[in-house]
Scaffold this active site. Structure first.
Site, PDB file in Angstrom:
ATOM      1  N   CYS A 174       0.838  -1.206   0.000  1.00  0.00           N
ATOM      2  CA  CYS A 174       0.000   0.000   0.000  1.00  0.00           C
ATOM      3  C   CYS A 174       0.872   1.256   0.000  1.00  0.00           C
ATOM      4  O   CYS A 174       0.601   2.216  -0.728  1.00  0.00           O
ATOM      5  CB  CYS A 174      -0.928   0.001   1.218  1.00  0.00           C
ATOM      6  SG  CYS A 174      -1.933   1.490   1.351  1.00  0.00           S
ATOM      7  N   CYS A 204      -5.826  -2.956   6.963  1.00  0.00           N
ATOM      8  CA  CYS A 204      -6.842  -1.896   6.900  1.00  0.00           C
ATOM      9  C   CYS A 204      -8.156  -2.360   6.294  1.00  0.00           C
ATOM     10  O   CYS A 204      -9.223  -1.981   6.760  1.00  0.00           O
ATOM     11  CB  CYS A 204      -6.296  -0.698   6.136  1.00  0.00           C
ATOM     12  SG  CYS A 204      -5.741  -1.093   4.473  1.00  0.00           S
TER      13      CYS A 204
END
Length: 366
Positions: free
Chosen positions: A103, A200
């Site tokens: 990410c 997440c």
């Protein structure tokens, strides 16, 4: 007027305390500060939707308090293509990936950096990561954050010196308790918000339930290190090396009577291999092979180098010898055998406080 007043910085606002204080500090330093909230995941249930909506609300409240504009952008498509599909492919291949690292590489320091520069006219971006940047020999290097307990260089090893040159890390030389104190002093709503943990896009959900929605489980047998059948597993992807909980064979008292731990996975046979005792010899390795190497200076060490390595976050530095081959593979030999080195995770290399770069663990050396 501050010498920084003509410099525009776009802060990645997550709705957490670190990015909140980063924005405050940059404003204090006289920069032209604006925030950007990134939506990276299209929620598929109400709980996750609420969490993302709360984060945006908190980010907006902080920006309102600081008197700065907050922009929003949706990177969900980029996230799915570049982070989530990689995450699934790695699990399917029996490895244990680290999506946070991907990410940072694909979203925060690529999509965000490009959007901030091109759409918002940023001179710099800023994030709430606990790392420091220093200019050495005309190149930026990434140093560990001052707070050892919070240093995040492990997650940022895929950055290059160019990325670091374009990014400010305002909390990198501050300890976490001080960051919270500043937030409270400035009456920022995030001052006592707990740090986000876990992956997440999974949030507070059970990992197994989430993964089952995307990858069909392949049940198989559990064997001990002598090849005896001691139980059944629901899918290799649910298990990691060194794992004790969730094996469903706890009642077995064979052998030493000690608890069972995952010591290996046989991907070809779809067999989970377990051994008794948290220090079972099969859990240890003398080194590792890593591929997909990335060096912060874009050159990297040549030949044989003495350095330290981390094979997981918050691990103490391990002294090692690093040999980078012509084939782009790194061979790493530890000074002392190490436990539960896991393929799919990242090996990150350091020269004292400087993060050199790293790669993905491909296999272990027994």
């Amino acid at each position: 007027m501050s010498e920084n007043s003509h410099i525009k910085v776009i802060v990645g606002m997550s709705g957490g305390v670190d990015s909140s204080v980063s924005a405050y500090l940059l404003k204090q330093q006289g920069y032209q500060v604006e925030g950007l909230f990134m939506k990276n995941w299209e929620e598929d249930d109400n709980d996750e939707y609420c969490a993302a909506a709360d984060d945006l609300k908190d980010a907006q409240a902080v920006c309102d308090k600081l008197g700065i504009e907050l922009h929003t952008v949706n990177f969900a498509a980029e996230y799915w293509d570049n982070v989530f599909e990689y995450f699934l492919a790695e699990y399917k291949a029996g490895r244990t990936p680290n999506p946070d690292i991907m990410c940072n590489k694909e979203i925060k320091f690529k999509a965000f950096l490009e959007f901030a520069a091109q759409a918002l006219g940023a001179d710099f971006i800023a994030t709430g990561h606990y790392v420091r940047r220093e200019l050495r020999d005309d190149k930026y290097v990434m140093c560990r954050g001052l707070d050892d307990n919070k240093d995040q260089s492990y997650f940022l090893y895929t950055l290059s010196h160019e990325h670091i040159g374009q990014t400010l890390f305002p909390v990198g030389d501050i300890a976490k308790p001080e960051v919270r104190r500043i937030a409270e002093e400035q009456d920022l709503i995030t001052h006592d918000k707990k740090d986000s943990t876990g992956i997440c896009f999974i949030g507070e959900r059970k990992f197994k339930d989430f993964l089952q929605k995307f990858l069909p489980a392949q049940p198989g047998v559990i064997e001990d290190t002598d090849g005896n059948n001691v139980g059944e597993h629901e899918g290799l992807m649910y298990h990691t090396l060194g794992q004790r909980k969730g094996l469903l064979i706890g009642g077995m008292k064979e052998g030493s009577g000690e608890p069972w731990y995952v010591v290996d996975k046989d991907l070809e046979r779809n067999v989970l291999i377990v051994g008794q005792g948290k220090d079972h010899p099969r859990l240890y390795s003398n080194g590792l092979n890593a591929n997909q190497l990335h060096w912060v200076d874009r050159i990297g060490p040549k030949g044989t180098t003495r350095c330290t390595v981390k094979t997981r976050y918050r691990q103490e530095d391990l002294s090692c010898t690093l040999l980078v081959g012509e084939d782009g593979m790194a061979r790493v030999l530890f000074d002392e055998p190490q436990k539960a080195v896991t393929p799919g995770q990242s090996a990150v290399f350091y020269a004292e406080d400087v993060c050199l770069g790293g790669g993905i663990i491909d296999s272990v050396i027994k």
